[in-house]
Scaffold this motif. Structure first.
Motif, short mmCIF file in Angstrom:
data_model
loop_
_atom_site.label_atom_id
_atom_site.label_comp_id
_atom_site.label_asym_id
_atom_site.label_seq_id
_atom_site.Cartn_x
_atom_site.Cartn_y
_atom_site.Cartn_z
N MET A 114 43.63 48.21 43.23
CA MET A 114 43.11 46.98 43.83
C MET A 114 43.95 45.78 43.40
SD MET A 114 40.48 47.45 45.83
CE MET A 114 39.12 48.60 46.16
N LEU A 115 44.32 45.75 42.12
CA LEU A 115 45.14 44.65 41.63
C LEU A 115 46.54 44.72 42.22
CD1 LEU A 115 44.03 44.55 37.88
CD2 LEU A 115 43.34 43.04 39.74
N CYS A 165 47.28 45.89 45.16
CA CYS A 165 47.13 45.42 46.53
C CYS A 165 47.14 43.90 46.57
CB CYS A 165 45.85 45.98 47.12
SG CYS A 165 45.58 45.53 48.87
N ARG A 166 46.40 43.28 45.66
CA ARG A 166 46.34 41.82 45.61
C ARG A 166 47.72 41.22 45.31
NH1 ARG A 166 42.52 39.53 41.14
NH2 ARG A 166 41.12 40.97 42.21
N SER A 197 36.08 46.30 49.49
CA SER A 197 36.85 45.54 48.51
C SER A 197 38.35 45.65 48.80
CB SER A 197 36.56 46.05 47.10
OG SER A 197 37.29 45.32 46.13
N GLU A 228 39.25 43.53 51.69
CA GLU A 228 39.17 42.12 51.31
C GLU A 228 40.36 41.70 50.44
OE1 GLU A 228 35.36 41.69 49.49
OE2 GLU A 228 34.33 41.28 51.40
N GLN A 229 40.91 42.65 49.69
CA GLN A 229 42.08 42.34 48.86
C GLN A 229 43.36 42.23 49.70
OE1 GLN A 229 41.96 41.51 45.72
NE2 GLN A 229 39.78 41.91 45.57
#
Length: 227
Positions: free
Chosen positions: A61-62, A64-65, A89, A92-93
């Motif tokens: 997730m990080l 991806c951000r 999530s 949204e990222q």
């Protein structure tokens, strides 16, 4: 050929995906750690990213951000997590699509093609830019350190072939097929001679920008073009 960065720590799965997609005009570069994804992305400049979520070093997730903060490249999350919250999530990222493992290879291929059709990735535009190097497909011009580089037609074609496959070794056979549609006969030295001319014109006397990979071919190094 599209450049795909696969961020996945499962070696067997990575090998299977790379082998399958290689038959459909994808060149796959595998990154096995989350904390290695961003540096490799900057170097590779891929057309699309396939990203696992459960990674060593840094959570997907990080990753991806981080990628979305610097690029609009299509990102497809491929993960064993089946929680709807994770899917929401991830999107949204900044992810463009989300698929649960296991997935049929042909389904993955279809999703990748659909993402690539949605928009033109930055690395597939008319300009190829690496540090102080810029090549325009449309105008057929090359600029290095702010000055134009005078190239003949053969030199431009060779440089374009190498730059479009930046970070990947191109054999003489692959180069000739892309440039002329003919195979390397083992004796033709025109590619070697042309590379030598390009190095002189691009101040690459030590061969760090257009590297010779002995026994294999040539590699356009994407990280060696800073002014």
């Amino acid at each position: 050929m599209y450049r795909l960065m696969l961020v996945e720590d499962d070696e067997k799965l990575s090998a299977l995906v790379a082998e399958y997609l290689a038959g459909y005009e994808f060149s796959v570069d595998v990154v096995s750690r989350g904390d290695a994804a961003l540096p490799r992305f900057r170097e590779l400049r891929p057309d699309i990213v396939v990203l696992d979520l459960m990674l060593p070093g840094l959570d997907g997730m990080l990753v991806c951000r981080q990628l979305r903060a610097i690029s609009n490249v299509p990102i497809l999350i491929l993960t064993a997590r089946e929680d709807t919250f994770d899917e929401v999530s991830g999107l949204e990222q900044g992810a463009d699509d989300y698929i649960n493992k296991p997935v049929q290879p042909r389904v993955l291929l279809a999703r990748l093609r659909a993402l690539l059709r949605r928009g033109q990735p930055a690395t597939r535009s008319d300009d190829l830019v690496f540090g102080a190097f810029q090549l325009s497909r449309e105008n057929r011009t090359v600029t290095w350190r702010g000055r134009p580089v005078s190239l003949n037609s053969t030199e431009f074609k060779l440089l374009l072939v190498l730059a479009e496959s930046a970070g990947h070794v191109m054999s003489r056979n692959d180069i000739l097929l892309k440039m002329r549609g003919i195979e390397f006969d083992g004796l033709d030295r025109s590619i070697d001679n042309c590379v030598s001319r390009l190095r002189r014109k691009l101040d690459d006397n030590d061969g760090e920008r257009i590297k010779t990979v002995w026994g294999e071919g040539y590699l356009f190094s994407p990280s060696a073009w800073d002014a």
